[in-house]
Every structure is written in C-alpha cells, then in structure tokens.
Write an enzyme that holds these catalytic residues in place. Structure first.
Site, PDB file in Angstrom:
ATOM      1  N   ILE A 606      -0.033 -10.853   2.935  1.00  0.00           N
ATOM      2  CA  ILE A 606       0.246  -9.431   2.701  1.00  0.00           C
ATOM      3  C   ILE A 606       1.730  -9.171   2.511  1.00  0.00           C
ATOM      4  CG2 ILE A 606      -1.775  -8.609   3.924  1.00  0.00           C
ATOM      5  CD1 ILE A 606      -0.063  -8.161   6.391  1.00  0.00           C
ATOM      6  N   GLY A 607       2.544 -10.214   2.559  1.00  0.00           N
ATOM      7  CA  GLY A 607       3.974 -10.018   2.346  1.00  0.00           C
ATOM      8  C   GLY A 607       4.728 -11.309   2.593  1.00  0.00           C
ATOM      9  N   GLY A 609       8.352 -12.457   4.516  1.00  0.00           N
ATOM     10  CA  GLY A 609       9.493 -12.064   5.329  1.00  0.00           C
ATOM     11  C   GLY A 609      10.671 -12.993   5.125  1.00  0.00           C
ATOM     12  N   GLU A 610      11.683 -12.810   5.975  1.00  0.00           N
ATOM     13  CA  GLU A 610      12.898 -13.620   5.869  1.00  0.00           C
ATOM     14  C   GLU A 610      12.617 -15.081   6.176  1.00  0.00           C
ATOM     15  OE1 GLU A 610      17.266 -14.005   8.036  1.00  0.00           O
ATOM     16  OE2 GLU A 610      15.898 -12.379   8.560  1.00  0.00           O
ATOM     17  N   PHE A 611      11.669 -15.343   7.086  1.00  0.00           N
ATOM     18  CA  PHE A 611      11.448 -16.708   7.541  1.00  0.00           C
ATOM     19  C   PHE A 611      10.200 -17.344   6.930  1.00  0.00           C
ATOM     20  CE2 PHE A 611      13.919 -14.694  10.906  1.00  0.00           C
ATOM     21  CZ  PHE A 611      14.933 -15.613  11.061  1.00  0.00           C
ATOM     22  N   GLU A 613       5.853 -16.492   5.161  1.00  0.00           N
ATOM     23  CA  GLU A 613       4.831 -15.565   4.696  1.00  0.00           C
ATOM     24  C   GLU A 613       4.228 -14.777   5.868  1.00  0.00           C
ATOM     25  OE1 GLU A 613       2.925 -18.025   1.006  1.00  0.00           O
ATOM     26  OE2 GLU A 613       2.820 -18.927   2.981  1.00  0.00           O
ATOM     27  N   LYS A 632       3.013 -13.562  11.353  1.00  0.00           N
ATOM     28  CA  LYS A 632       4.245 -13.993  10.707  1.00  0.00           C
ATOM     29  C   LYS A 632       4.392 -15.495  10.897  1.00  0.00           C
ATOM     30  CE  LYS A 632       6.855  -9.673  11.339  1.00  0.00           C
ATOM     31  NZ  LYS A 632       8.123  -9.083  11.850  1.00  0.00           N
ATOM     32  N   ASP A 725      18.313  -0.457  12.461  1.00  0.00           N
ATOM     33  CA  ASP A 725      17.717  -0.502  11.125  1.00  0.00           C
ATOM     34  C   ASP A 725      16.510   0.427  11.058  1.00  0.00           C
ATOM     35  OD1 ASP A 725      17.468  -1.257   8.508  1.00  0.00           O
ATOM     36  OD2 ASP A 725      16.437  -3.138   8.913  1.00  0.00           O
TER      37      ASP A 725
END
Length: 963
Positions: A606-607, A609-611, A613, A632, A725
């Site tokens: 579904i996305g 991330g920085e590290f 999938e 994550k 953030d």
C-alpha cells in the site's frame, strides 16, 4: 513595433530527462505549420531569426490586437514518442504584451493563449484539422510586458495518457500579443543505476495512475542474490526503496559498485557484503580470488577445522614425566607429567600411554593385564593410575601428546620413566587455617625451604576420626602438590587426627611426619553466626538502599519530582527517549511486543516508506481475534544503523496509549526481516482522503476531525514530546472517520531546559507546516507544533488543498515574515478561522496550548450554531484565477475554458445541454440554476458558485479601471 524580440540564454536543469523536442537547440528552420494558411492582409504567426554567439535562434510571434475574431494556430512537426513514455512535459518560455499598452487600437486584446495536442501513428505532413486536437491548458503569464521592459514567463504543462507512435503540439492564439521564445518537450526518466550491486536499466517515469513503477534488475558481474532485485521509479524520475540485495561471490569483494577479486594474501569464503579478510596464522595466499588460504609447510588443519581458520603445528613432547608409588598399595603407581611447552596453537591436546615390560634384555608390550585409570588413550588430564604391575620387573612408560592435526604427521617425543632417589624435606609444623561444621582448612611448613626446581614436592596427608573403638578404623589418604588443603564432607562437631609427610621423587614416604588433632564446629554455632550475618546484611542493605534512593533523587529529580494539582499527583515527564539507550535493541524490547512472523500475513503493498515497503496484512495471534494491520518492512541489505533507526519509531510509538495516536501492535526483531506492525487505518492519509471526498462533509464533521487530532497532540504535549512534522499527510483516518497522529520519523523529546526546545543538527524541515522560529533557529517546542496544527486545520477546511498553493518555499518564508497568513477556505466558520490565526501568532508564547485548543473545539461541537457564521472568503486568492488585466467583459473566452480553470471540466456537457454557452449567461446564474443543470456535490456546487461571484467582482472592478 508590435513584434517582440529577445535574446535568451540557454537554461539547463539537473533533473534526469530525455528531450523529444527543443526549439532552441534545433539550429535550423523549424518547419512548423501555421494555420490558416492564407489570411489575406491579416498577419498570422511569424518566424523571427536571430543570431546569438554564432548560433541561429528562432522564435515565433503574433500580435493581431487590432483584429476581431482571432483564431491563429501554430503546429509543431511530428514528435516521435518512446513507447513507454506515456507522460510528457511541455515547457514554454514566452512574452505577453500588456493590453493597456495598445490604448484605443486594441479591439479584442487578450493576455492568454491555449496549448493543444493531437496523437497520431504517422506524420500527416501539412494536413491540419482543428477537430483532431484536444486542449491541454490555457496559458496565462505571471508577468506582463509593458512598453519598456521585457518580462519573460516560463510555464510547464503535462500531456498524459499518450499511446500512439507520436504526437503534435499546437499553440492557439485568440487575440494576444505574444512571442514564443522556446518550446521544449521532454519526459522524465530514472537513469540507469547500480544500487546494492544490482544494475537497473534506464526507466521512463510513470504517470499519475502509476506513481511507483516497479523495475527488476540483475546483479553485476561476480555478484549473486537470493531473490530478484527490485526497485521503484517515481513520477519525478527518482529511484526509491531497492529490494533484494546482491552480494559478491566467494573470492570477490565490493569496490565502487563492482565485485573485484581478493588480492593475494586475502580470501573470502562466502557470498556476502563483507570485505576480503587477510589470511590467518600459518597460512599463505598466493593467488587472487582465493576462497581460503592453504597451510604453510609443517602446519595443518584438522578435519573439523573450518577452511577459513588458522593452521596448526604439532605439539611438542610432554614434560617432566614422574612415577609415584605408595607403600599402602602394592603393584600400583601414579604417572604424572606437565603439558607440552608448545601446543602448536591448539587446545584439543590429548595424551596416550605406552607400557613396555622388560625381563633382562627382552622388552615387550605390557598387554591387557595392566589396568589404567581412567584410560591409556584420549586422556585430557596429565595423570593416570597404573595397577596390576608385577614385582621384580622393569617397566618403561612412554607418554605422547596428540592434537587434531597429529594424524597428518608422526612425531612422538617420549620421556622414559626414571626413579631417582632423593631425601625429602621435613615437616616442621601444622596449623588450622579455617574451621566450619563440615570442612577444615590446614597448612604446614617444611624445612629446608624448597628451591626452584622442575619437579614440585609432593605430600601425603592421612586423616581419620578420633574414635575409642580401634577395631575398625577408616583412613583417608591424599597425595598433594601444595603445602595446604581444604578437606570437605566432614561431620559437624567431630575431632579428626591428621598426619602429613613429604614424599621422595620415587613416591616413597619420607622419614619425617607430624600428627595434629582438629575439631569441626557444631551446627548450633553455625546458626548463631548465620543469624548475626543475616542481621548485619539486612541492616547494611537497608542503609545502602536509602543511600541509593537519595542519590537517585538528587541526580534525577527532573524525572522523579512530582507536584500537587488539587488532590492528584502528576509526573512532570513520562516519555523516555530511546536514543539515550546505549543499546537501542533494549529500548525496542522494553517498549514493544515481539511478534512471531508466522502470525503475520502480508496481503498487498500500500506504499513505500523510507526504509522499505508498507503492506496491508492480517495479524493472528493465538488466543486473540485476528485484526487488520499495516506492516512496515525493512529492505534487505540494511546496515545496523538503518535497522536501529527503523526500529526507533517503534520504541517511540510503544510508549503511547491514546485513541488519537496510531497504535503499535508489535515488532519483529529476532528474525532476518525486521517489521513494525501497527493498526490498519482503512481510509489512509487525511489529505488524500479529503481531496477524494471534496465537499462531502459538513463543517461540524470537519471540526470533529480536528478535535481528535488536537486531543492526540495534547497527549503528546503533556508527555513533553514534540512531533515536528504535524501535517494532514501524517494523520491517518479509519473507517469511522477517527483521526490519529502518526509518523514519528522527525519527532524528538524535549530537552530538560526552561525553554523546552529541541535543536536539530540538520535535515529537512517541512517549510509550509513549520513555525517561523523553528525555520530560523531550528528550535522546536509544543508551540511550534501548535503552528503546524493551525496549518492542518486549514488543510481540513480546504479539503486537502496544498497550503500556500504553488508558492515556492522561499516565497512562503518571505510572506510569513511579512505577516501574510493563509486566507480562510471556502465555507470556513469564522470561529475556526480565528483559532487558525491564533495558532499563527508570531510570538510563540501567545499561541494557545493544545489543552486550550481541545477545550475550544469541544465548545464549538457542543454549540453547532456557533459554526454558522462564515469567515470572509476571497475566491481570487483561493482559486487563483488567471490574470485578466486590461480586458473588458468576462475574463474567459468560453465556458469550457472557465470550467477548466477551476478544475470542473466534467460539467461541460451539463452547461451545453442547459443552453449555457457564453460567459455572459454564466454570470447571470444563481445557486438554484447551478443545481438545476445537475451539479449536486456540495463542494463542487460551492466552487462553481464562488467562482461566479469572483467573476462578477472582477468584471465590475475591471470596468472601473477601464473608465
């Protein structure tokens, strides 16, 4: 002259793209088609040639402001498309003259022109049909050129969903005075790259319907991988989230994105990301690309030794072989020796005993008659008892040392058994060292003092209970190498007689001995002593505990100090920063629950991330109901620092327990693939969810969403925690529209200083959401989070619109410092907008606290009528209509052009069917008229209605200017 000329330097970009057409770089006649072909006296598009630094530059211009009903077209040559490039960018540089500069000579002057495109599988030559073109955009200048100074504009538009072999672009002039200086067509690519030793080909960036394009790669030469390497190409031409790391083969190491052979003297046995290692001890590496280093001459590896380990030599002979006899046991002796001086670098030393019996000159093996205790081969101790020896025979014993490499060579260094006779020293005194109910410790003195010699003195200690019944007496005999001993397993309160004497080198007893009597303590004496000891220990422990508590209080009073609030005690600080742990893994284990990976089922990506999938999945723990979760993952090939940074977010989330904070289900840390498992939020990020449901929620529902976010932030603020953030993209929404704060990647704990600030040492700051003091000084407080919350409120009321629209970060910072604040979104309650402005106060000390914000939002929700008063709305600011300076009448030429400018083109057919085909008719419409033609969605209805109000306002204002 009405024509515009300019000299423009070439502009280069650092982005990765392939250019399909570049008007400046053509260097020759462009050959573009103008239409109509024959206009009589009316001039159409004209090509102008200029020479700059020896190069030919071509521009196109048109300026028919004195004519009516203008419809002039300029079409490019056929632009061939790369098959995978379905999305191209069109960059235009142009100049537009101010209509006011023409005075009364202007009849139909406009300050905009249109961009069209048409696909084709072949070049149609000079054939031109307007019906084959579809509109891409209306191009409006940001700056208009007057009579003196030229102002150059640059605009970029996107042409999507291309599928045929090529396409044309066309510029339509509808009455403007415009010069086209440059037109460049390109598409973005992710360039060929090597990441983690995997080679990925050049890839065309996807379109909006394919934000991440998965690309498969292959390992570089001499590298291998368990799975197929993959990576994602973004729409901006950037590579993200490589998955599946390649590793250099055995004998190779990674050097500058390649695998190179190990140098001589180095080796690498397995496929890994590690470097070649130097050859271990007693080995040599003569060739490149070695998997292991062979042994040097005279050195060996045992069959159980790893091929990557050092090589060993043979052990030397055992030392100082001694045979000891006893007068109490006939036909029995004790063989003892010292270990070899050199073990060859090994620890698996064993010994074997060989016995020869000699009768005269004839010697033969002792055979099976002789008994050895514990054995005669495979010995690990340096002594053995030999029995069943015959009298009046000579025996020769040979002891050999062995190791794991002895099988590779035969080298025994025996030492014969010798029985030299020497006079042993005398025992002069014996004393009691320590006394217990079940043991006694004794020592004795000898004379003369022994000199330093190869063989130590041995002693024979005999003891028994002192008993009147002498018919049965049990003796215990000990052979000792030290002049002291502790004797265990004695009876409490019992007297014992001890005798000690020195032994000769042949094991025979000496002529001198001494006997003493000592008694063990009774058990009652032990209990009395234990009670005293325990009492003393308890008192001492209590004193030490009191001292520790005082020291901790003094040194950690910022954590342990409490203050009274009414009748409740509240801790000033409860959050623990996981970065303060020396071992971050301890923080993870303390604050997060470990989950076995077999309990997690990953379903769909579904996305990214920085590290790694992010998956939607199912968590099924035995004894619990299965739940939907977000998983994550940490991409393969991670470093230990990346793993710690990845898991630190779990260490933070695990400390929070609030309904408006994303819940951590657990982590996977004890297996190869680390994972963070959180609750699954069905509706995803708040900003995208609001954009997809524009106008579908009432102000009351939107305020309810804000209240949930504020409650979560109050919880974090009460824990002295700064998010840093806070934005709608980092708020997740579940299927009950409950909003939860997430993404703690930038979050940090407050320092223990009066200001309560966190100063960053670098890194990116989300400018549009960040308070001015945090941007200027990189100091973050809960007050800076309040500023960010005000921006989130604006995003919610604007249904996910981008804060500050298309302004650059530099423009945003400049505007904020000049006291500019975002205007109220459409239909925003006045009370809500006033709260936004309070959050955006320049002085951070005057901004409300999150507790105040929650209280105010609760008050608004309890009184829905307070949301009916709407803040002033300026459609010219929020919708950002194109400039219409100098025009008379409506600023748009036709209804489709107007609908496209406010992103409502889907209602073009509704207006046509209702007979509304001119802008004059549009400006006469009321809300009921808009509903009657089929516009039902509240958000769309408001956008169209406010745009019409804006058009009326602009028209009346422009009429005044015209006068």
């Amino acid at each position: 002259s009405d024509k515009i000329y300019t000299r423009l330097p070439l502009i280069y970009s650092h982005s990765f793209f392939d250019v399909l057409l570049d008007m400046k770089a053509s260097g020759g006649e462009l050959g573009w088609l103008t239409w109509p072909l024959d206009q009589g006296d009316k001039p159409g598009w004209e090509v102008v040639q200029k020479t700059l630094n020896g190069s030919q530059l071509y521009t196109y211009s048109i300026c028919n402001v004195g004519e009516r009903e203008q419809d002039n077209w300029l079409r490019t040559t056929f632009i061939q498309r790369r098959p995978s490039a379905s999305r191209v960018f069109v960059e235009l540089q142009f100049i537009v003259r101010d209509c006011n500069s023409f005075g009364a000579s202007s009849l139909t002057c406009k300050e905009t022109f249109n961009l069209f495109s048409s696909e084709s599988d072949a070049d149609v030559g000079t054939t031109f049909r307007k019906g084959q073109f579809k509109k891409v955009a209306t191009i409006a200048p940001d700056e208009i050129t007057g009579k003196k100074e030229l102002r150059i504009n640059t605009e970029t538009r996107v042409v999507e969903n291309l599928s045929l072999k090529g396409f044309y672009l066309a510029i339509q002039d509808i009455g403007a005075c415009v010069a086209l200086l440059s037109l460049r067509v390109y598409y973005k690519i992710c360039p060929a790259t090597i990441q983690s030793l995997a080679s990925f080909p050049e890839t065309v960036a996807g379109g909006e319907n394919q934000a991440l394009r998965e690309v498969s790669g292959e390992c570089v030469e001499n590298a291998i991988s368990e799975g197929l390497p993959r990576i994602y190409c973004t729409v901006d031409g950037e590579w993200v989230v490589p998955v599946g790391q390649c590793q250099c083969k055995p004998g190779y190491e990674e050097t500058e994105d390649a695998c190179k052979e190990c140098l001589p003297g180095f080796f690498k046995a397995e496929a890994s990301s590690g470097k070649c290692e130097p050859c271990p001890a007693n080995t040599q590496g003569l060739d490149t690309g070695a998997l292991f280093c062979p042994c040097m001459d005279g050195f060996y590896r045992a069959p159980t030794d790893p091929p990557t380990g050092p090589c060993s030599g043979l052990p030397s002979a055992p030392r100082d072989l001694v045979a000891t006899t006893s007068h109490l046991s006939v036909g029995k002796l004790l063989l003892s020796w010292r270990p070899p001086e050199h073990t060859g670098g090994r620890t698996d030393i064993t010994y074997s005993i060989e016995c020869l019996r000699c009768e005269g000159p004839v010697c033969q093996s002792c055979g099976e008659k002789i008994r050895y205790e514990p054995a005669n081969v495979g010995l690990t101790l340096t002594k053995v008892t030999v029995s069943e020896l015959d009298a009046h025979l000579n025996y020769t014993f040979t002891v050999e040392a062995h190791s794991g490499v002895s099988a590779f060579a035969s080298q025994a260094m025996p030492q014969a058994h010798k029985l030299p006779l020497t006079n042993p020293p005398k025992i002069t005194s014996m004393r009691l060292v320590k006394q217990n109910p079940t043991s006694l410790s004794l020592s004795w003195e000898v004379s003369p003092k022994p000199r330093v010699q190869a063989r130590p003195i041995r002693y024979e200690l005999t003891y028994r209970k002192k008993d009147d019944n002498l018919d049965v007496t049990t003796y215990t005999v000990l052979i000792l190498e030290k002049n002291s001993v502790q004797i265990p397993d004695l009876s409490p309160g019992t007297a014992y007689l001890f005798r000690v004497q020195a032994l000769g080198s042949d094991g025979s007893p000496g002529g001198s001995s001494i006997e003493e009597q000592y008694e063990t303590l009774s058990e009652g004496h032990l209990a009395h002593n234990n009670t005293a000891v325990i009492s003393g220990a308890a008192i001492g422990g209590a004193v030490m505990l009191l001292i520790v508590v005082i020291v901790l209080f003094l040194h950690r009073r910022s954590v342990l100090f409490f203050f009274l609030n009414g009748f409740q005690l509240k801790p000033l600080k409860t959050y623990v920063d996981p970065h303060t742990y020396e071992d971050p893994n301890i923080a993870v284990l303390k604050f997060a629950t470990e989950i076995h990976p077999s309990h997690i089922t990953k379903q769909k990506v579904i996305g990214a991330g920085e590290f790694g999938e992010v998956y939607r999945g199912i968590l099924k723990v035995p004894g619990r109901k299965e739940v939907a979760v977000a998983v994550k993952t940490l991409k393969p090939g991670y470093t230990e620092k990346q793993r710690q940074d990845f898991l630190s977010e779990a260490s933070i989330m695990g400390q929070f327990a609030h309904q408006n904070i994303i819940r951590l289900e657990g982590v996977v840390t004890k297996f190869k693939h680390a994972m963070i498992v959180t609750e699954y939020m069905e509706n995803g990020a708040l900003d995208r969810y609001l954009r997809d449901h524009d106008g579908e929620f009432s102000a009351y529902q939107l305020v309810g969403m804000m209240r949930g976010i504020a409650a979560g932030m109050k919880y974090l603020s009460d824990m002295s925690y700064v998010h840093r953030d806070l934005a709608a993209r980092n708020i997740l929404v579940n299927n009950t529209l409950e909003c939860k704060v997430s993404d703690f990647g930038l979050s940090r704990v407050l320092e223990d200083d009066p200001e309560g600030t966190y100063t960053t040492s670098g890194g990116k700051i989300p400018i549009r959401w960040t308070a001015p003091e945090a941007i200027a000084y990189r100091k973050f407080t809960s007050a800076s989070d309040v500023w960010s919350f005000g921006i989130v409120m604006w995003e919610v009321m604007a249904f996910g619109e981008r804060p500050y629209w298309d302004m650059s970060n530099h423009e945003v910072m400049k505007a904020i410092n000049e006291a500019f604040r975002l205007p109220a979104p459409m239909d925003c309650p006045s009370a809500v907008y006033q709260l936004m402005l309070q959050c955006w106060l320049q002085d951070r000390s005057k901004r409300p606290r999150f507790g105040d914000i929650v209280s105010l939002l609760d008050k608004l929700l309890r009184s829905p009528e307070s949301l009916k008063a709407i803040a002033d709305f300026d459609p010219r600011v929020s919708i950002r209509l194109p400039s219409t300076s100098g025009s008379d009448g409506p600023p748009f030429r036709c209804v489709p052009e107007w609908l496209e400018s406010i992103k409502m083109s889907q209602y073009g057919e509704n207006f046509t069917c209702a007979g509304i085909v001119s802008m004059d008719q549009v400006m006469q419409m009321k809300n009921e008229d808009i509903k009657n033609i089929g516009v039902r969605l509240p958000g769309h209805l408001k956008r169209i209605a406010y745009s019409i109000l804006g058009l009326k306002d602009q028209t009346s204002t422009l009429s005044v200017f015209a006068v």
